[in-house]
Design a protein around this motif. Sequence first.
Motif, PDB file in Angstrom:
ATOM      1  N   ALA B  44       0.704  -1.407   0.211  1.00  0.00           N
ATOM      2  CA  ALA B  44       0.026   0.280  -0.001  1.00  0.00           C
ATOM      3  C   ALA B  44       0.980   1.177   0.160  1.00  0.00           C
ATOM      4  O   ALA B  44       0.173   2.370  -0.284  1.00  0.00           O
ATOM      5  N   PHE B  45       2.235   1.017   0.360  1.00  0.00           N
ATOM      6  CA  PHE B  45       2.913   1.987   0.062  1.00  0.00           C
ATOM      7  C   PHE B  45       3.400   2.810  -0.769  1.00  0.00           C
ATOM      8  O   PHE B  45       4.273   3.411  -0.736  1.00  0.00           O
ATOM      9  N   LEU B  46       3.362   1.690  -1.534  1.00  0.00           N
ATOM     10  CA  LEU B  46       4.110   1.671  -2.844  1.00  0.00           C
ATOM     11  C   LEU B  46       3.694   2.734  -4.307  1.00  0.00           C
ATOM     12  O   LEU B  46       4.337   3.937  -4.308  1.00  0.00           O
ATOM     13  N   PRO B  47       1.858   3.256  -4.106  1.00  0.00           N
ATOM     14  CA  PRO B  47       1.455   3.788  -4.985  1.00  0.00           C
ATOM     15  C   PRO B  47       2.422   5.340  -4.952  1.00  0.00           C
ATOM     16  O   PRO B  47       2.568   5.951  -5.283  1.00  0.00           O
ATOM     17  N   VAL B  48       2.041   6.008  -3.076  1.00  0.00           N
ATOM     18  CA  VAL B  48       2.366   7.214  -2.949  1.00  0.00           C
ATOM     19  C   VAL B  48       3.926   7.367  -2.985  1.00  0.00           C
ATOM     20  O   VAL B  48       4.324   8.409  -3.289  1.00  0.00           O
ATOM     21  N   GLY B  49       5.094   6.163  -2.371  1.00  0.00           N
ATOM     22  CA  GLY B  49       5.531   6.331  -2.578  1.00  0.00           C
ATOM     23  C   GLY B  49       6.554   6.919  -3.647  1.00  0.00           C
ATOM     24  O   GLY B  49       7.794   7.321  -4.289  1.00  0.00           O
ATOM     25  N   VAL B 170     -15.951   2.417   4.753  1.00  0.00           N
ATOM     26  CA  VAL B 170     -15.646   4.173   4.679  1.00  0.00           C
ATOM     27  C   VAL B 170     -14.532   4.355   5.149  1.00  0.00           C
ATOM     28  O   VAL B 170     -13.476   3.737   5.916  1.00  0.00           O
ATOM     29  N   ILE B 171     -13.090   4.804   4.351  1.00  0.00           N
ATOM     30  CA  ILE B 171     -11.794   4.990   4.280  1.00  0.00           C
ATOM     31  C   ILE B 171     -12.095   6.688   4.867  1.00  0.00           C
ATOM     32  O   ILE B 171     -12.217   6.780   3.769  1.00  0.00           O
ATOM     33  N   ASP B 172     -11.577   6.956   5.622  1.00  0.00           N
ATOM     34  CA  ASP B 172     -11.573   8.688   5.804  1.00  0.00           C
ATOM     35  C   ASP B 172     -10.031   9.094   5.702  1.00  0.00           C
ATOM     36  O   ASP B 172      -8.480   8.767   6.764  1.00  0.00           O
ATOM     37  N   THR B 173      -9.020   9.785   4.456  1.00  0.00           N
ATOM     38  CA  THR B 173      -7.350   9.369   4.328  1.00  0.00           C
ATOM     39  C   THR B 173      -7.174  10.523   4.212  1.00  0.00           C
ATOM     40  O   THR B 173      -8.015  11.621   2.663  1.00  0.00           O
ATOM     41  N   ASN B 174      -5.849  11.458   4.197  1.00  0.00           N
ATOM     42  CA  ASN B 174      -5.026  13.030   3.932  1.00  0.00           C
ATOM     43  C   ASN B 174      -4.467  11.814   2.523  1.00  0.00           C
ATOM     44  O   ASN B 174      -3.402  13.096   1.306  1.00  0.00           O
ATOM     45  N   VAL B 175      -4.547  10.559   2.035  1.00  0.00           N
ATOM     46  CA  VAL B 175      -3.812  10.484   0.748  1.00  0.00           C
ATOM     47  C   VAL B 175      -3.480  10.488  -0.759  1.00  0.00           C
ATOM     48  O   VAL B 175      -3.027  11.356  -1.018  1.00  0.00           O
ATOM     49  N   ARG B 176      -4.820  11.643  -0.602  1.00  0.00           N
ATOM     50  CA  ARG B 176      -5.076  11.926  -2.147  1.00  0.00           C
ATOM     51  C   ARG B 176      -4.391  13.202  -2.207  1.00  0.00           C
ATOM     52  O   ARG B 176      -3.641  13.928  -2.715  1.00  0.00           O
ATOM     53  N   ALA B 177      -3.718  14.149  -1.010  1.00  0.00           N
ATOM     54  CA  ALA B 177      -3.641  14.970  -1.131  1.00  0.00           C
ATOM     55  C   ALA B 177      -2.159  14.973  -1.312  1.00  0.00           C
ATOM     56  O   ALA B 177      -1.426  15.777  -1.596  1.00  0.00           O
ATOM     57  N   VAL B 178      -1.458  14.096  -0.306  1.00  0.00           N
ATOM     58  CA  VAL B 178      -0.366  13.481  -0.535  1.00  0.00           C
ATOM     59  C   VAL B 178       0.711  13.491  -2.236  1.00  0.00           C
ATOM     60  O   VAL B 178       1.187  13.703  -2.640  1.00  0.00           O
ATOM     61  N   CYS B 179      -1.089  12.462  -3.226  1.00  0.00           N
ATOM     62  CA  CYS B 179      -0.488  12.555  -4.406  1.00  0.00           C
ATOM     63  C   CYS B 179      -0.745  13.290  -4.892  1.00  0.00           C
ATOM     64  O   CYS B 179       0.062  13.492  -6.324  1.00  0.00           O
ATOM     65  N   LEU B 193      -6.177   5.530  -4.920  1.00  0.00           N
ATOM     66  CA  LEU B 193      -7.235   4.303  -5.220  1.00  0.00           C
ATOM     67  C   LEU B 193      -6.458   3.878  -4.899  1.00  0.00           C
ATOM     68  O   LEU B 193      -6.460   2.724  -3.595  1.00  0.00           O
ATOM     69  N   ALA B 194      -5.544   3.600  -5.778  1.00  0.00           N
ATOM     70  CA  ALA B 194      -4.822   2.122  -5.769  1.00  0.00           C
ATOM     71  C   ALA B 194      -4.229   2.021  -4.160  1.00  0.00           C
ATOM     72  O   ALA B 194      -3.751   0.835  -3.604  1.00  0.00           O
ATOM     73  N   THR B 195      -3.284   2.628  -3.692  1.00  0.00           N
ATOM     74  CA  THR B 195      -3.415   1.997  -1.827  1.00  0.00           C
ATOM     75  C   THR B 195      -4.362   2.351  -0.639  1.00  0.00           C
ATOM     76  O   THR B 195      -3.863   1.673  -0.097  1.00  0.00           O
ATOM     77  N   VAL B 196      -5.319   2.804  -1.250  1.00  0.00           N
ATOM     78  CA  VAL B 196      -6.923   2.525  -0.652  1.00  0.00           C
ATOM     79  C   VAL B 196      -7.234   0.580  -0.759  1.00  0.00           C
ATOM     80  O   VAL B 196      -7.334  -0.385   0.190  1.00  0.00           O
ATOM     81  N   ALA B 197      -6.969   0.080  -2.082  1.00  0.00           N
ATOM     82  CA  ALA B 197      -7.229  -0.966  -2.626  1.00  0.00           C
ATOM     83  C   ALA B 197      -5.958  -1.658  -1.755  1.00  0.00           C
ATOM     84  O   ALA B 197      -6.388  -2.923  -1.743  1.00  0.00           O
ATOM     85  N   LEU B 198      -4.902  -1.521  -1.850  1.00  0.00           N
ATOM     86  CA  LEU B 198      -4.193  -2.496  -1.408  1.00  0.00           C
ATOM     87  C   LEU B 198      -4.148  -2.817   0.640  1.00  0.00           C
ATOM     88  O   LEU B 198      -3.839  -3.420   0.881  1.00  0.00           O
ATOM     89  N   LEU B 199      -4.587  -1.963   0.865  1.00  0.00           N
ATOM     90  CA  LEU B 199      -4.696  -1.594   2.102  1.00  0.00           C
ATOM     91  C   LEU B 199      -6.142  -2.749   2.297  1.00  0.00           C
ATOM     92  O   LEU B 199      -6.813  -3.593   3.937  1.00  0.00           O
ATOM     93  N   LEU B 200      -6.863  -3.104   1.313  1.00  0.00           N
ATOM     94  CA  LEU B 200      -8.075  -3.624   1.744  1.00  0.00           C
ATOM     95  C   LEU B 200      -8.508  -5.210   0.775  1.00  0.00           C
ATOM     96  O   LEU B 200      -8.883  -6.214   1.140  1.00  0.00           O
ATOM     97  N   GLN B 201      -6.669  -5.710   0.890  1.00  0.00           N
ATOM     98  CA  GLN B 201      -6.369  -7.563   0.928  1.00  0.00           C
ATOM     99  C   GLN B 201      -7.404  -8.056   1.347  1.00  0.00           C
ATOM    100  O   GLN B 201      -6.889  -9.854   0.483  1.00  0.00           O
TER     101      GLN B 201
END
Lengths: 370, 376
Positions: B44-49, B170-179, B193-201
């Motif tokens: 889940a850290f790959l897309p944003v990283g 429901v996922i509350d996150t700031n990852v979109r803003a970081v991306c 979206l990919a980071t969120v999807a990968l957290l739901l594996q």
Amino acid sequence: VSPVEFVDLEPDGTELSVTMLAGGTRVPITYTSSTPLSMERADSLLPVGLIAAMRTRAPLVLPRPASPALLARVPRIQDVLHAFSGGELARVEVEAEAADAVPAPAGRGRGSFFGGGVDAFSTLLKHEASVTHLVFLQGFDARDPSSPKGDAARATVRAVADAMGKQLVEIETNVRDVCRHFGTRTTAWGPALACCALLLQDQFEQILIGATDTYATLIPWGTHPLLDPLFGTEALQIVHDGCEATRVEKLRRIARSQVALDHLRVCPVQRGATNCGECEKCMRTMTTLRLLGALDRSGSFPRTVNAGALARVRLPTRHSELFARQNLRLAREVGDWPVYAALSWTLHTRSKVHGLLPPRLRRALGLASR
Amino acid sequence: VRPVEIADVRPDGSNLDATLVVDDERIPIRYRASVPLSVDRADAFLPVGLLAAMRTGATLVLPGPLSPRLLEAVATLQDIIVAFSDGELRAVPVDAEPATDVPTPAGRGIGAFFGGGVDAWYTALEHADELTHLVHCQGFDAFDPASARGSAALRNAEEAADGLGTGLVVIDTNVRAVCARFGTRSIAWGPGLATVALLLQSELERIAVAASDYYGSLVPWGTHPLLDPLWSTEAIEIDHDGCESRRSEKVVRLATCELALQHLRVCNLQTAEWNCGRCEKCLRTQATLRLAGALGRCPSFPDTLDVRALSRLPMTHDPNRTYTRENIRLAREVGDWPVLAALVWSLRPRPMLWARRRAGTVRRALNPRRSTRTGG
């Protein structure tokens, strides 16, 4: 509507002939190959049959079982073809049995379709170490295999295979013409290549198709990274290769290989055996080679490109406009101002003037993007 | 250049906090979910990283092993992102080990991202028989989840899930803003979206990302049929769904479902709690609804379409021009001549607008401040 069917299927080792019944006509399809063709299943009949069925809005009936993986992707293939054809090709039913087993023996080769053009050479050079076979299709670039152009293309490909130590598979076929007859300008080439690829499943576990576009400039086209892999089976992976590179980057790779510079063939003009050096495709390739400092080492083009002639070249397709822009950027980078001025005139001034004409008149005069 | 790293990873059941270290800056990434999050690997850290590393030209170092399938796709992912960003983002080395085992337990669900828009509703309806969960991300459509817009979007997703008979994640996150900060205008949303999807594996075996574009009119964008599936792992398939239909066809499909009409949210305006009814996106959707004979049944829009406002829209760029052409085709089919005329008029050449935009481009080139617009 009568279904699209295949009759008189006569596989004979390296030869295959079959008749497709479509739209009330009997359409012969033939292949003559230098290696045995794989016809245990009907995989290779699916792409051409699908195009014919989608055009005539008739169900497609396959005469033998087909790969389950390929059949599972038929709906998506149809979605893409429907969209790429602007709705001209319609979604249809496909009647076929799924094969029980699809053998995928180890140790088969890795092929690359090769006609001698920029995309094919770039893919070959990029994967030079792993590609075992070049696959040359007579009846694609040169419509008439017995013409001087066909003979010259065959001689070129043989020379390249020899120089690079690759085995060569030659297939002479009319399947491109059949796909073109039923398909559209944007959806014929890819399915026709897929037919040939699927006939070589006994020889290869993977086959490469050189990309035309980059990821950023993809347009609906018969070979496309979304479409080509869908025609693969459990035994054969079809890879659309090279979308990461622009045409300029591909020619930069080619410019480092003297074999490629000596044998590069890009000209679509049917009457000449070699590159004419005058058409839009020749001119754009020569321009890039000049900007890369490789034109004087080219064995297949005139050694000079005239900026005045370049300014008069028409850019009738979206691809030709796109590649002219890539050359314009390169000309600015290397500081070749005559080429920069000529391309600027063509792209920015003349096309704007042409833009004042009504679209139909522009298309009729060959001035508009298609 | 110092490598981009993910530090201080603090998983806590359905919460996850981590720090993205870029140069000397430490950027917190936060997830608050309604289900347990999967952080056995660093997937889940790959897309944003990757976006941060590609922006800064630094090596990406991940804090754990990566799914072998995802690791193998990194090169192609970067090729596509480089091309889509027009070279603004660069290919970089990724330092990660392949995981030895990626468990794929049976009995997990099938999800679809859901914000309430046309694409999401179309995907939800087309797969209604197999969907087990809608996944609503707070911090995406509504940048501030605590705002009235954020609350309305959440309430809407709850009612939609209830109506469709699915569960809601429901996922509350700031990852979109970081991306969005490290990506480009066209490449931010998809990797988010990919980071969120990968957290739901551990919850889902498949998740659908609703397509924006039709196969025939694809443009470089952060969610794309070539890009989204590449973020998949052995445990979760990320599908880009719905490219087979034009936007107008999707709205016509929605017009057959009262639940969708009751809960349609399309407006991008952050100040709008629901649909503003005046922006380009609202007006074009209203036009399609009118052509589908459903405008009066959609309570989130005014009952009548302001045809004059529609004709004044500056349709100068794709994909807005593409959507307008689709509406023109539909207007011709149903014979709605006032809407047809307004749409055709909106496509007229706008030389003054073009000149103003060119001047803006030059101004930005002379004063290269980062744009804050996001999408993709």
